[in-house]
Design an enzyme around this catalytic site. Structure first.
Site, mmCIF file in Angstrom:
data_model
loop_
_atom_site.group_PDB
_atom_site.id
_atom_site.type_symbol
_atom_site.label_atom_id
_atom_site.label_comp_id
_atom_site.label_asym_id
_atom_site.label_seq_id
_atom_site.Cartn_x
_atom_site.Cartn_y
_atom_site.Cartn_z
ATOM 1 C CB THR A 186 5.706 32.438 83.188
ATOM 2 O OG1 THR A 186 6.203 33.176 82.058
ATOM 3 C CG2 THR A 186 4.665 31.443 82.716
ATOM 4 C CD GLU A 201 9.241 30.606 80.089
ATOM 5 O OE1 GLU A 201 8.349 31.460 79.926
ATOM 6 O OE2 GLU A 201 9.659 29.877 79.169
#
Length: 320
Positions: free
Chosen positions: A75, A150
């Protein structure tokens, strides 16, 4: 050759088929309510909730390092200026930093789908990708002290891009945050989130946002100079001044960057609303050469209308 009226009919049938396929893909994911084997936990219930598109741009920073190592999903953690989130220092926020902070503060925590593009990438990485994005507290883990953003960009990049800016066009919400009892549950749900987000982004009402001007990484262009004239009551020129052409900038910022309007002058605002099919062929549109907007042009026109409607009621902009 297929007659023109038949071609239109075939095209219409193809479009309906694609819409039905996309709807079926999302519905199939919505039906993912089974009990996970061996855990006794019910899987997340997902539904597609469209939101007013949100455009975010922020630096990619190091997070907790769990994405690739523990979960297998790298991420891109976004920088959120919590250090400036108080009345005394709020004025130090840039427009982009304020947008990121407001998104985190005003939107529900959970999983979103978006289109994203990393600035400064090369080769095949420098294009728009689908994104499954988590925003919130990450309740499965106990070391998160503030909300995070994220995004999981669903593409395999050749190299890390820490320090680069990531642009996100957030389009919808699929489920709230859930605290899972183990990593296997979390990994399973992230995979299903990704499939749901991919199906949503392929729907006709969302796929066109892939061509949004915000994701085109337009460079700021050095303002060019034109001559505009002020004509007095007798029809004679009585002054001339420089006018500025601005591209790659929001309407609000462009209007606020203009010099104060001089007494006796009127400001004329000319804006290009969006690409047409004639433009794609190198032709100009307007007058006797009207042409339909392309998919990209529709997005451009909608965004321009949205920005203008906001600017026209903002005293800080109108007064400029």
């Amino acid at each position: 050759q297929v007659p023109e009226h038949c071609s239109r009919k075939v095209g219409s049938c193809w479009t309906r088929a694609k819409q039905q396929q996309a709807a079926t893909e999302v519905t199939a994911v919505q039906q993912h309510h089974q009990v996970m084997k061996g855990s006794g936990a019910v899987a997340s219930v997902r539904s597609l909730r469209r939101i007013v598109p949100v455009r975010l741009r922020a630096e990619v920073v190091h997070g907790f390092g769990r994405g690739s190592k523990e979960l297998g999903f790298p991420t891109a953690n976004l920088r959120i200026r919590w250090d400036l989130d108080n009345s005394d220092r709020h004025a130090q926020l840039t427009e982009e930093e304020r947008a990121v902070l407001q998104f985190v503060q005003r939107h529900d925590t959970g999983i979103y789908f978006a289109f994203g593009r990393v600035e400064g990438c090369s080769n095949g990485d420098d294009i728009v990708h689908g994104v499954a994005m988590s925003m919130g507290w990450n309740p499965t883990f106990k070391d998160v002290k503030t909300k995070t953003i994220e995004p999981w960009i669903m593409h395999e990049f050749e190299q890390d891009f820490y320090g680069s800016n990531l642009r996100l066009l957030v389009l919808g919400y699929i489920r709230p945050e859930i605290k899972f009892s183990n990593l296997d549950q979390l990994i399973h749900e992230i995979k299903v989130d990704a499939e749901f987000c991919k199906a949503a982004l392929n729907r006709p009402e969302f796929v066109r946002f892939r061509y949004d001007p915000f994701l085109e990484l337009s460079r700021y262009v050095t303002p060019s100079t034109m001559i505009s004239r002020r004509v007095n009551d007798t029809g004679n020129d009585c002054s001339s001044h420089q006018a500025t052409t601005v591209t790659g900038m929001s309407v609000r910022k462009a209007l606020q960057s203009l010099p104060p309007l001089q007494p006796g002058h009127t400001r004329l605002l000319l804006m290009r609303h969006g690409e047409t099919f004639a433009n794609e062929s190198g032709l100009l549109s307007g007058g006797g050469n009207d042409s339909e907007l392309t998919a990209r042009g529709l997005v451009q026109a909608e965004r321009l209308a949205e920005e203008l409607s906001q600017c026209m009621v903002d005293p800080a902009v109108v007064g400029s």
